[in-house]
Design a protein around this motif. Structure first.
Motif, PDB file in Angstrom:
ATOM      1  N   MET A 156      16.417   3.855   9.291  1.00 28.06           N
ATOM      2  CA  MET A 156      15.244   3.095   9.661  1.00 28.06           C
ATOM      3  C   MET A 156      14.615   3.725  10.895  1.00 28.06           C
ATOM      4  N   HIS A 157      13.309   3.721  10.936  1.00 29.68           N
ATOM      5  CA  HIS A 157      12.579   4.306  12.056  1.00 29.68           C
ATOM      6  C   HIS A 157      12.497   3.310  13.206  1.00 29.68           C
ATOM      7  N   LYS A 158      12.645   3.823  14.414  1.00 29.01           N
ATOM      8  CA  LYS A 158      12.536   2.997  15.605  1.00 29.01           C
ATOM      9  C   LYS A 158      11.064   2.743  15.905  1.00 29.01           C
ATOM     10  N   VAL A 177       4.533  -4.053   8.504  1.00 28.35           N
ATOM     11  CA  VAL A 177       3.461  -3.065   8.643  1.00 28.35           C
ATOM     12  C   VAL A 177       3.725  -2.166   9.856  1.00 28.35           C
ATOM     13  N   LEU A 178       4.269  -2.731  10.913  1.00 28.01           N
ATOM     14  CA  LEU A 178       4.623  -1.905  12.067  1.00 28.01           C
ATOM     15  C   LEU A 178       5.705  -0.895  11.695  1.00 28.01           C
ATOM     16  N   LEU A 179       6.663  -1.323  10.886  1.00 29.24           N
ATOM     17  CA  LEU A 179       7.707  -0.403  10.415  1.00 29.24           C
ATOM     18  C   LEU A 179       7.112   0.702   9.540  1.00 29.24           C
ATOM     19  N   ALA A 225       7.155   4.684  10.269  1.00 29.00           N
ATOM     20  CA  ALA A 225       7.739   5.619   9.308  1.00 29.00           C
ATOM     21  C   ALA A 225       6.863   6.848   9.106  1.00 29.00           C
ATOM     22  N   ASP A 226       5.541   6.652   9.012  1.00 27.59           N
ATOM     23  CA  ASP A 226       4.686   7.824   8.766  1.00 27.59           C
ATOM     24  C   ASP A 226       4.091   8.406  10.049  1.00 27.59           C
ATOM     25  N   HIS A 260      -2.528  -4.449   8.734  1.00 30.04           N
ATOM     26  CA  HIS A 260      -2.620  -3.299   7.845  1.00 30.04           C
ATOM     27  C   HIS A 260      -2.771  -2.027   8.667  1.00 30.04           C
ATOM     28  N   LEU A 261      -2.365  -0.923   8.062  1.00 33.90           N
ATOM     29  CA  LEU A 261      -2.555   0.379   8.695  1.00 33.90           C
ATOM     30  C   LEU A 261      -4.043   0.670   8.741  1.00 33.90           C
ATOM     31  N   ASP A 262      -4.465   1.330   9.798  1.00 37.07           N
ATOM     32  CA  ASP A 262      -5.882   1.646   9.965  1.00 37.07           C
ATOM     33  C   ASP A 262      -5.984   3.086  10.459  1.00 37.07           C
ATOM     34  N   ASP A 263      -6.587   3.935   9.639  1.00 34.08           N
ATOM     35  CA  ASP A 263      -6.653   5.354   9.998  1.00 34.08           C
ATOM     36  C   ASP A 263      -7.615   5.640  11.149  1.00 34.08           C
ATOM     37  N   SER A 264      -8.377   4.640  11.584  1.00 36.41           N
ATOM     38  CA  SER A 264      -9.255   4.841  12.741  1.00 36.41           C
ATOM     39  C   SER A 264      -8.558   4.497  14.054  1.00 36.41           C
ATOM     40  N   ILE A 265      -7.326   4.005  13.975  1.00 32.44           N
ATOM     41  CA  ILE A 265      -6.546   3.636  15.156  1.00 32.44           C
ATOM     42  C   ILE A 265      -5.411   4.655  15.319  1.00 32.44           C
TER      43      ILE A 265
END
Length: 67
Positions: free
Chosen positions: A1-3, A26-28, A32-33, A52-57
């Motif tokens: 698991m990613h920290k 979502v934070l996990l 991860a990526d 949700h993930l946001d590619d502008s952030i």
């Protein structure tokens, strides 16, 4: 698991368990990526918080928003 990065963990530490349960997955995923930050939406209805993930952030940052 990613920290989780410190910024994510600090955010979670300041939330209720209900909010943590809603946004932690979502934070996990972001940890991860390590490519995108997270936008957290506050809904006034019964759905509560959504994230949700946001590619502008940038990775490691959280932006709060109102739906």
């Amino acid at each position: 698991m990613h920290k989780l990065p410190a910024s994510y963990q600090n955010y979670l530490d300041a939330q209720t368990q209900h909010v943590v349960d809603a946004i932690r997955p979502v934070l996990l995923q972001s940890a991860a990526d390590q490519r995108h930050g997270v936008r957290i939406i506050f809904n006034t209805g019964s759905t509560g918080h959504q994230a949700h993930l946001d590619d502008s952030i940038p990775y490691g940052e959280i932006i709060e928003d109102i739906d």
